[in-house]
Scaffold this active site. Structure first.
Site, mmCIF file in Angstrom:
data_model
loop_
_atom_site.group_PDB
_atom_site.id
_atom_site.type_symbol
_atom_site.label_atom_id
_atom_site.label_comp_id
_atom_site.label_asym_id
_atom_site.label_seq_id
_atom_site.Cartn_x
_atom_site.Cartn_y
_atom_site.Cartn_z
ATOM 1 N N VAL A 1 28.918 82.445 113.405
ATOM 2 C CA VAL A 1 30.329 82.091 113.593
ATOM 3 C C VAL A 1 30.836 82.575 114.948
ATOM 4 O O VAL A 1 31.465 81.832 115.705
ATOM 5 C CB VAL A 1 31.192 82.675 112.447
ATOM 6 C CG1 VAL A 1 32.679 82.591 112.774
ATOM 7 C CG2 VAL A 1 30.903 81.930 111.156
ATOM 8 N N GLU B 1 37.130 80.626 108.952
ATOM 9 C CA GLU B 1 36.339 79.615 109.657
ATOM 10 C C GLU B 1 35.667 78.683 108.643
ATOM 11 O O GLU B 1 35.130 79.140 107.652
ATOM 12 C CB GLU B 1 35.289 80.319 110.528
ATOM 13 C CG GLU B 1 34.445 79.378 111.354
ATOM 14 C CD GLU B 1 35.281 78.383 112.149
ATOM 15 O OE1 GLU B 1 36.075 78.797 112.989
ATOM 16 O OE2 GLU B 1 35.140 77.168 111.906
ATOM 17 N N PHE B 2 35.687 77.382 108.961
ATOM 18 C CA PHE B 2 35.115 76.393 108.038
ATOM 19 C C PHE B 2 33.916 75.656 108.621
ATOM 20 O O PHE B 2 33.465 74.673 108.040
ATOM 21 C CB PHE B 2 36.199 75.386 107.628
ATOM 22 C CG PHE B 2 37.303 76.010 106.815
ATOM 23 C CD1 PHE B 2 37.191 76.120 105.431
ATOM 24 C CD2 PHE B 2 38.429 76.531 107.417
ATOM 25 C CE1 PHE B 2 38.191 76.728 104.681
ATOM 26 C CE2 PHE B 2 39.436 77.138 106.681
ATOM 27 C CZ PHE B 2 39.318 77.232 105.300
ATOM 28 N N LEU B 3 33.413 76.122 109.767
ATOM 29 C CA LEU B 3 32.282 75.395 110.355
ATOM 30 C C LEU B 3 31.067 75.457 109.436
ATOM 31 O O LEU B 3 30.936 76.370 108.618
ATOM 32 C CB LEU B 3 31.940 75.959 111.738
ATOM 33 C CG LEU B 3 31.533 77.439 111.883
ATOM 34 C CD1 LEU B 3 30.111 77.701 111.428
ATOM 35 C CD2 LEU B 3 31.707 77.863 113.318
ATOM 36 N N LYS B 4 30.197 74.442 109.592
ATOM 37 C CA LYS B 4 28.959 74.388 108.805
ATOM 38 C C LYS B 4 27.788 74.638 109.736
ATOM 39 O O LYS B 4 27.729 74.037 110.817
ATOM 40 C CB LYS B 4 28.751 72.998 108.176
ATOM 41 C CG LYS B 4 29.847 72.536 107.257
ATOM 42 C CD LYS B 4 29.541 71.152 106.701
ATOM 43 C CE LYS B 4 29.689 70.004 107.693
ATOM 44 N NZ LYS B 4 31.000 69.809 108.294
ATOM 45 N N PHE C 1 28.905 66.262 99.456
ATOM 46 C CA PHE C 1 28.472 67.367 98.580
ATOM 47 C C PHE C 1 28.154 66.913 97.160
ATOM 48 O O PHE C 1 28.413 67.625 96.199
ATOM 49 C CB PHE C 1 29.500 68.511 98.596
ATOM 50 C CG PHE C 1 29.398 69.331 99.852
ATOM 51 C CD1 PHE C 1 28.696 70.521 99.865
ATOM 52 C CD2 PHE C 1 29.941 68.877 101.037
ATOM 53 C CE1 PHE C 1 28.547 71.251 101.042
ATOM 54 C CE2 PHE C 1 29.801 69.592 102.217
ATOM 55 C CZ PHE C 1 29.106 70.792 102.219
ATOM 56 N N CYS D 1 26.732 81.809 102.824
ATOM 57 C CA CYS D 1 28.151 81.719 102.432
ATOM 58 C C CYS D 1 28.382 81.404 100.956
ATOM 59 O O CYS D 1 28.968 82.226 100.242
ATOM 60 C CB CYS D 1 28.864 80.696 103.299
ATOM 61 S SG CYS D 1 28.964 81.206 105.018
ATOM 62 N N LYS E 1 19.095 74.755 104.651
ATOM 63 C CA LYS E 1 19.419 73.340 104.819
ATOM 64 C C LYS E 1 18.923 72.910 106.193
ATOM 65 O O LYS E 1 18.429 73.750 106.968
ATOM 66 C CB LYS E 1 20.912 73.096 104.680
ATOM 67 C CG LYS E 1 21.763 73.749 105.757
ATOM 68 C CD LYS E 1 23.194 73.271 105.598
ATOM 69 C CE LYS E 1 24.088 73.818 106.665
ATOM 70 N NZ LYS E 1 25.424 73.286 106.591
ATOM 71 N N ARG F 1 18.905 82.788 104.946
ATOM 72 C CA ARG F 1 19.595 83.703 104.031
ATOM 73 C C ARG F 1 19.879 82.989 102.699
ATOM 74 O O ARG F 1 20.444 81.910 102.672
ATOM 75 C CB ARG F 1 20.893 84.208 104.665
ATOM 76 C CG ARG F 1 20.650 85.163 105.824
ATOM 77 C CD ARG F 1 21.934 85.646 106.462
ATOM 78 N NE ARG F 1 22.557 84.642 107.305
ATOM 79 C CZ ARG F 1 23.644 84.856 108.045
ATOM 80 N NH1 ARG F 1 24.236 86.036 108.038
ATOM 81 N NH2 ARG F 1 24.151 83.894 108.796
HETATM 82 N N1 LIG Z 1 27.520 81.327 108.789
HETATM 83 C C1 LIG Z 1 28.425 80.425 108.436
HETATM 84 O O1 LIG Z 1 28.151 79.232 108.312
HETATM 85 C C2 LIG Z 1 29.847 80.855 108.193
HETATM 86 C C3 LIG Z 1 30.854 79.882 108.106
HETATM 87 C C4 LIG Z 1 32.162 80.295 107.892
HETATM 88 C C5 LIG Z 1 32.448 81.637 107.742
HETATM 89 N N2 LIG Z 1 31.452 82.562 107.797
HETATM 90 C C6 LIG Z 1 31.802 83.983 107.688
HETATM 91 O O2 LIG Z 1 31.831 84.530 108.993
HETATM 92 C C7 LIG Z 1 31.370 85.897 108.953
HETATM 93 C C8 LIG Z 1 30.200 86.062 109.896
HETATM 94 O O3 LIG Z 1 29.138 85.257 109.427
HETATM 95 P P1 LIG Z 1 27.832 84.965 110.321
HETATM 96 O O4 LIG Z 1 26.979 84.042 109.552
HETATM 97 O O5 LIG Z 1 28.270 84.600 111.698
HETATM 98 O O6 LIG Z 1 27.199 86.442 110.336
HETATM 99 P P2 LIG Z 1 25.998 86.977 111.208
HETATM 100 O O7 LIG Z 1 25.290 87.943 110.377
HETATM 101 O O8 LIG Z 1 25.239 85.822 111.806
HETATM 102 O O9 LIG Z 1 26.719 87.722 112.427
HETATM 103 C C9 LIG Z 1 27.461 88.883 112.276
HETATM 104 C C10 LIG Z 1 27.382 89.650 113.591
HETATM 105 O O10 LIG Z 1 28.284 90.760 113.509
HETATM 106 C C11 LIG Z 1 27.676 91.859 114.153
HETATM 107 N N3 LIG Z 1 28.315 93.092 113.692
HETATM 108 C C12 LIG Z 1 28.271 93.657 112.458
HETATM 109 N N4 LIG Z 1 28.991 94.801 112.436
HETATM 110 C C13 LIG Z 1 29.514 94.957 113.668
HETATM 111 C C14 LIG Z 1 30.355 95.928 114.259
HETATM 112 N N5 LIG Z 1 30.792 96.954 113.566
HETATM 113 N N6 LIG Z 1 30.688 95.772 115.554
HETATM 114 C C15 LIG Z 1 30.245 94.707 116.278
HETATM 115 N N7 LIG Z 1 29.443 93.756 115.763
HETATM 116 C C16 LIG Z 1 29.093 93.877 114.482
HETATM 117 C C17 LIG Z 1 26.199 91.763 113.778
HETATM 118 O O11 LIG Z 1 25.387 92.503 114.656
HETATM 119 C C18 LIG Z 1 25.992 90.251 113.878
HETATM 120 O O12 LIG Z 1 25.572 89.878 115.169
HETATM 121 C C19 LIG Z 1 31.055 86.191 107.491
HETATM 122 O O13 LIG Z 1 32.178 86.763 106.904
HETATM 123 C C20 LIG Z 1 30.809 84.815 106.905
HETATM 124 O O14 LIG Z 1 31.074 84.755 105.536
HETATM 125 C C21 LIG Z 1 30.154 82.200 108.040
#
Ligand SMILES: NC(=O)c1ccc[n+]([C@@H]2O[C@H](COP(=O)([O-])OP(=O)(O)OC[C@H]3O[C@@H](n4cnc5c(N)ncnc54)[C@H](O)[C@@H]3O)[C@@H](O)[C@H]2O)c1
Length: 440
Positions: free
Chosen positions: A11, A149-152, A250, A261, A322, A329
Site C-alpha cells: 500500500v 485504502e481500497f486498492l487491489k 467477485f 487482507c 491471486k 500471504r
Molecule cells: N495489501 C493490500 O492489498 C492492502 C489493500 C488495502 C489496505 N491494506 C492495508 O494496508 C496496511 C499495509 O498493508 P501492506 O500489504 O502494504 O503491508 P506490508 O507488510 O506490505 O507493508 C508494511 C510496511 O510497514 C513497515 N513497517 C512496519 N512497522 C513500521 C514502523 N514502526 N515504522 C516504519 N515502517 C514500519 C514494514 O517494514 C513494511 O515495509 C495493512 O493495514 C493492510 O491491511 C492492504
C-alpha cells in the site's frame, strides 16, 4: 504538496509513487533498513504491474525519496500517511501496535501542525487511540484523518490512479479541503470523494472486504451443491452476474480467498463484534466456508492418489494468492501445498512472480522452476492454484504428453471441460462435473 508515507509495503509504495506521479513531493519512511537501501539502489521490493516504472521516473525527478529517518519525514511534510501492517493477533484482533508506535514517534518529532492520515486497515476506534497517544506526548496541533485504502494487489497502480471512491474520515472542514485537493488529480472524470466520520470510515473498509469475501464464499458453497446435483457453477455465475442488482464481480468460484487482507479483516471484524457482544454470524460463516473449500480441494487430490501419496509428484501452476502479484500471504496455494506435503506428496511448482516468496513461506520444501512446462515432466498430475493469464490457453497436447498420466486439478476453472476432454485429459474443476475421457 509535501507528503510523508510511513510503511513502504504494497500500500505505502503504491500510494507514495502515485502521489509523486501527480506532482507531490513524497518522502517514504520504513523501519526496514534493508528495504530502504534496496529502494535507494533502484530495486523494487514487490511485483505490482506498472509500479517499477513510476517509482523510477519519480525518483529520477527527485519527487520520491526513501529513508529510515521518520523525523526527516515529519519535518518535511504536511500530510503523514500511515501505511504500516496490521496483522492478526492470535485472538483474531488486528495488531495495531505498529500504527500506535509510529503515531508516538511522530508526536515525539512534531514541531508544527501536521495532518496524520491512516491508510492501514484499522479497527473502529483506532482514530481515538492515535489521537490520545499524540495528545499525551505533545501539545503541537494536528488533525487525524481515517483514509482507508481500497486498492487491489495486481491492479494497485490502476486502482490508485482511478479509484472507485476515496473515503475521508474527518470532521474538520479545512482538512476535508486539503485532502480533496490532494486527491483531485485522481478525480478528473467525476468526484468520487466521500466524507464521513473517522469511525464510519474505519468500519467501511471492513464492511467492503467482508462483503466481497461473502460473495466468494457464497459461490464456493454453491459450487459444492452444484457438484452434488450435477449443475454447472459457471453457468450459474453467468446467470447471477447478468442481474444488474447483483453484478458480476467477485462471483468466481475457486479454492477460496486468501491474501493479506480478506482473512485478517474478517477475523478483526468478528473480534470487534465479540468486543461489542455481537456475534458476526455472516462473517463467521464466510470464514468457515472458505476454510472448507481449501480443505476440500486438497482432499480431492489426496483421495485421487489414495494409498500412493508418497509416490506422487504434483506439478503446480501458481503460488500467489491471486494473479498479477508475488504475494503469498495466506495464499490458498500455500495452505493446500502444506497439506499435500503432509500427505507425503512432492511438489514441483511454477509461478511467474511468487516462487521466491513461496519458497520462503514453505521453508524450501518444494522445488520451483522458471517455466511451467518443465514442472510437468513425469508428474502425476497438474494442479492449478492461481489464475495467471498465461495459464489460460495452454497447449493441452504438451500437458498430456509430459505428464505421466494426463490429469488436471483446476482450482480456478480456467478451462472449458469440452476442450480438455478433447485433449484426452482427466479434469477436475470447481462446481462442475469431472471430465473423464472415454478410453476409445
Ligand atoms: N495489501 C493490500 O492489498 C492492502 C489493500 C488495502 C489496505 N491494506 C492495508 O494496508 C496496511 C499495509 O498493508 P501492506 O500489504 O502494504 O503491508 P506490508 O507488510 O506490505 O507493508 C508494511 C510496511 O510497514 C513497515 N513497517 C512496519 N512497522 C513500521 C514502523 N514502526 N515504522 C516504519 N515502517 C514500519 C514494514 O517494514 C513494511 O515495509 C495493512 O493495514 C493492510 O491491511 C492492504
Amino acid at each position: 504538496m509535501k507528503i510523508c508515507v510511513v510503511g513502504v509495503g504494497y500500500v505505502g509504495l503504491v500510494t507514495a509513487a502515485c502521489l509523486a506521479e501527480a506532482g507531490n513531493n513524497v518522502i517514504c519512511v520504513d523501519k526496514d533498513a534493508e528495504k530502504i537501501a534496496h529502494l535507494n539502489d533502484g530495486a523494487i521490493p514487490i511485483y505490482e504491474p506498472g509500479l517499477a516504472e513510476i517509482v523510477k521516473h519519480n525518483v529520477k525527478l527527485g519527487r520520491l525519496n526513501f529513508t529510515t529517518d521518520l523525523k526527516y519525514g515529519v519535518d518535511n511534510s504536511l500530510i503523514i500517511f500511515l501505511a504500516v501492517g496490521t496483522p492478526s493477533l492470535p485472538d483474531g484482533s488486528a495488531d495495531i501496535s505498529a500504527v500506535l508506535s509510529v503515531a508516538a514517534e511522530i508526536a515525539d518529532n512534531l514541531s508544527d501542525y501536521r495532518i496524520i492520515a491512516t491508510k492501514s486497515t484499522v479497527p473502529v476506534g483506532t482514530h481515538g487511540k492515535v489521537a490520545e497517544i499524540i495528545n499525551s506526548k505533545t501539545d503541537k496541533p494536528f488533525d487525524y484523518v481515517s483514509n482507508p485504502e481500497f486498492l487491489k494487489e495486481g491492479s494497485a497502480v490502476e486502482d490508485f490512479m482511478s479509484p472507485d471512491r476515496i473515503i475521508i474520515g474527518t470532521t474538520n472542514p479545512a482538512v476535508r479541503e486539503i485532502m480533496k485537493q490532494l486527491y483531485s488529480p485522481f478525480m478528473r472524470r467525476s468526484n468520487r470523494i466521500l466524507f464521513m466520520s473517522p469511525i464510519s470510515a474505519e468500519m467501511t473498509k471492513y464492511a467492503a472486504n467482508t462483503m466481497l469475501a461473502t460473495r466468494i464464499s457464497f459461490m464456493n458453497e454453491l459450487s459444492v451443491l452444484c457438484e452434488k446435483v450435477g449443475a454447472d457453477i459457471e453457468q450459474i455465475r453467468q446467470g447471477l452476474g447478468s442481474d444488474s442488482r447483483i453484478g458480476s464481480s467477485f462471483l468466481f468460484p475457486g479454492i477460496g480467498f486468501g491474501g493479506s487482507c480478506f482473512p485478517k479483516d474478517i477475523r478483526a471484524l468478528i473480534h470487534t463484534g465479540t468486543q461489542n457482544e455481537l456475534e458476526m454470524t455472516i462473517a463467521k460463516a464466510v470464514q468457515q466456508v472458505n476454510k472448507a473449500q481449501q480443505e476440500r480441494f486438497a482432499n480431492r487430490i489426496k483421495e485421487y492418489f489414495s494409498g500412493r501419496e508418497n509416490k506422487t509428484v504434483l506439478a503446480v501452476w501458481g503460488l500467489a494468492f491471486k494473479a498479477k502479484t508475488d504475494d503469498v500471504r495466506e495464499s490458498p496455494a500455500i495452505f493446500c501445498i502444506e497439506k499435500l506435503l503432509g500427505y507425503g506428496m512432492k511438489i514441483r511448482a511454477y509461478d511467474p512472480e511468487a516462487a521466491n516468496a513461496a519458497l520462503t513461506a514453505l521453508d524450501n520444501r518444494i522445488e520451483t522452476s522458471p517455466n511451467g512446462i518443465d514442472v510437468l515432466d513425469g508428474a502425476d498430475a497438474l494442479v492449478i492454484f492461481t489464475d495467471w493469464q498465461e495459464f489460460r490457453n495452454p497447449d493441452f497436447k504438451v500437458i498430456a504428453a509430459r505428464l505421466k498420466k494426463p490429469v488436471i486439478f483446476d482450482g480456478r476453472n480456467l478451462y472449458g471441460p469440452d476442450i480438455v476432454k478433447k485433449a484426452g485429459i482427466e479434469y477436475y474443476s470447481i462446481g462442475r462435473t469431472p471430465v473423464t475421457p472415454s478410453k476409445s
